[in-house]
Design an enzyme around this catalytic site. Structure first.
Site: not given
Lengths: 489, 138
Positions: A180, A206, A208-209, A298-299, A338
């Site tokens: 992040k 990782k 991110d998408e 990643h979904r 979350k």
């Protein structure tokens, strides 16, 4: 004009194929006496018929439109073994506590499907029926994939067991973090986050998408910097480490190029997004199997069709398709974090992904027994709004074969990224140790963590910062057969 | 440097009582416990030396602790780990693996970089200890 069938109106078969419109049930798509064969593909739909439409007719319509039917009678059916190719709706029952909704069970003959093709399976089952006018809404709740069909797929490129052997990590969930901020970092700064998190104690970091190849960081620069970080962290710890290099791109050619570069640099894992599509996912799974690479999925995008209970596709079905398609990791919910996730429903997804056989389990939303016929398991990934203070809850709900990903819960640590990683690793090992010693981690979790924090200042700081943070909202995607407790209950 | 392979390396070194209760946990699940040791802790060194075969038929934590102890006395300055093997169909692999002894000094690993064309780098890592022959490393 001569009408087909005019001269043979007394013959029942001729009557059936007289030009015109029949109800789907009359066309043979409803058969309450049908006993599904062991080799049939079974689907369970939640249907909400329009007013005045019989549930059995609505179910027959779904069976028809997802197999051989069109809106009117066609004589060309008679050139085929049409009785066999017609999907059969064989059972309709009201959904408990949801007036106007019905569960429709439909059986499909195995010959309707191309071996080893998720695209073909889904083109039939969800291809044409979801916009059908006689239905207000439609949701694919579950599927039973016969062993004979499962065996036509290679399944996960690596599988949970071989992944653990390759990483030399046993007996505990794996730990990860998403870098992040997910957009905007330069390659050099991005790699810094990876290095700190991995040498602090995480197993994986990782992309991110939506990190692909943007103006602030082109993909090659990201790959080079991340692999420097991964290798530095491996040397600092003596452990195998990995960074999910996201190879998602506009074309297969681009994705193969990126994946090849990741392999050349020695990465153990690459990543793709669900939005690339089923065929692209299967292609990447085949590439990953061929190149000894773990494949993370990643979904991205799934909530557009999985979250609302009356319309769309349950994530348990997506999980089944992705296990067939051959990914090694799949985000499947955290329960306590979350993002949307009822405890029973999420445990159902986890079981679908990683168990060798799923018994019927209505409480967890699993309607059919599913034998995976030796297909390796997928490692479910829990990611989104979780922190070290929830470790005992995460382990209780999700078990050992999972990747727990703490993005904010690592990078947002008051003492820095490496300290955040250490806090998570110490918390995890302490809770696993205590569980194995026979302690009741659900009740004693906070005390176990507080004890572990006595020899680990970063864990103390993490508990002080986030210990009380919860996301306690009602879930929308819940089982129909039990009252649903919330995560915090 | 502290080698952090194994399930519990981020915790303080386990006491014998803690080791024994982990072994008990494994035995209750029907897993076979084994003991392995090495002087080459490279993470790709899959095959540590076996201190005997997995103890498929020993179902008593105290008995296994005696094996652990014997291994520690025989190799007082090596990495030693306890593994638990699950022969269930679909697993047929380790379910737990944790370090129970380590050398007094852990010199760690050197990261070697070989620069290639463009900005490509070929990495390898090497334990400082493996520069000396086996039996004289720690």
């Amino acid at each position: 004009m001569k009408r087909i069938g005019d001269r043979t109106a007394s013959n029942p078969a001729a009557e059936r194929y007289r030009a015109g419109v029949l109800k789907y049930a009359q066309m043979g798509y409803w058969d309450s006496g049908y006993r599904p064969k062991e080799t049939d593909v079974l689907a369970l739909f939640r249907i909400t018929p329009q007013e005045g439409v019989e549930p059995s007719e609505a179910a027959a319509a779904v069976a028809g439109e997802s197999s051989t039917a069109t809106w009117t009678v066609v004589w060309t059916d008679r050139l085929t073994a049409c009785d066999r190719y017609r999907a059969k709706a064989y059972k309709v029952e009201p959904v408990p506590t949801s007036p106007g909704q019905y569960f429709a069970y439909i059986a499909y003959d195995l010959d309707l499907f191309e071996p080893g093709s998720v695209a073909n399976l889904t083109a039939s089952i969800i291809g044409n029926v979801f916009g059908f006018k006689p239905l207000k809404a439609l949701r694919l709740e579950d599927m039973r994939l016969p062993a004979a069909y499962v065996k036509t797929f290679s399944g996960p490129a690596t599988g949970t067991i071989v992944e653990r052997e390759r990483l030399d990590k046993f007996g505990r969930p794996l730990l990860g973090a998403t870098v992040k901020p997910k957009l905007g970092l330069s390659g050099k700064n991005y790699g810094r986050v990876v290095y700190e998190a991995l040498q602090g104690g995480l197993d994986f970091t990782k992309d991110d998408e939506n990190i692909n190849s943007q103006p602030f960081m082109h993909w090659r620069d990201r790959f080079l910097n991340c692999m420097e970080a991964v290798n530095r962290a491996q040397a600092a710890s003596g452990e195998v480490k990995g960074h999910y290099l996201n190879v998602t791109a506009a074309t297969m050619e681009d994705m193969y190029e990126r994946a090849e570069f990741a392999k050349q640099l020695g990465s153990v894992i690459v990543m793709i997004d669900l939005v690339i599509g089923y065929t692209a996912i299967q292609s990447m799974a085949r590439w990953a199997r061929k190149n000894d690479m773990i494949l993370h999925l990643h979904r991205a995008g799934h909530s557009t069709y999985t979250r609302q209970k009356n319309h769309g596709i349950s994530f348990r079905v997506i999980s089944k398709w992705m296990r067939l398609a051959g990914v090694d990791h799949l985000h499947a919910g955290t329960i306590v974090g979350k993002l949307e996730g009822d405890p029973n429903t999420v445990q159902g997804f986890y079981n679908v992904l990683r168990e060798p056989l799923n018994p019927q389990d209505l409480q967890r939303g699993i309607f059919f027994e599913q034998d995976w016929a030796g297909l390796p398991g997928v490692m479910p990934v829990a990611s989104g709004g979780i922190h070290a203070g929830q470790m005992h809850q995460l382990l209780t709900y999700l078990g050992d074969d999972t990747v727990l990903q703490f993005g904010g819960g690592t990078i947002g640590h008051p003492m820095g990224i490496a300290a955040g990683a250490t806090a998570n690793r110490v918390a995890l090992e302490a809770v696993v140790l205590a569980r194995n010693e026979g302690r009741d981690i659900w009740r004693e979790g906070p005390a176990i963590l507080a004890d572990a924090a006595k020899h680990c200042t970063p864990l103390r700081a993490a508990l002080d910062t986030w210990g009380e943070v919860t996301f306690d909202y009602a879930s929308t995607d819940t089982p129909d057969f039990v009252p649903t407790p919330t995560a915090a209950a | 440097m502290r080698l952090t392979q194994g399930t519990f390396s981020f915790l303080p070194d386990l006491t014998d009582l803690q080791i024994s209760s982990q072994i008990e946990y494994c035995l209750q699940r029907g897993w076979a416990v084994s003991v392995e040791h090495t002087e080459d802790p490279h993470p790709r060194n899959t095959y540590w030396e076996m201190y005997g075969n997995p103890m498929f038929d020993l179902k008593d934590a105290a008995g296994i602790m005696r094996e652990v102890d014997e291994c520690r006395r025989t190799f007082p300055n090596r990495y030693i780990k306890v593994n638990a093997f699950d022969s269930t169909r679909g697993v047929e692999s380790l379910r737990l693996s944790f370090i129970v002894a380590r050398p007094q000094e852990e010199p760690g690993f050197e990261l070697l970089r070989e620069e290639g064309p463009g900005r490509e780098v070929r990495y390898s890592m090497r334990s400082y200890a493996t520069r000396r022959p086996e039996g004289h490393r720690y």
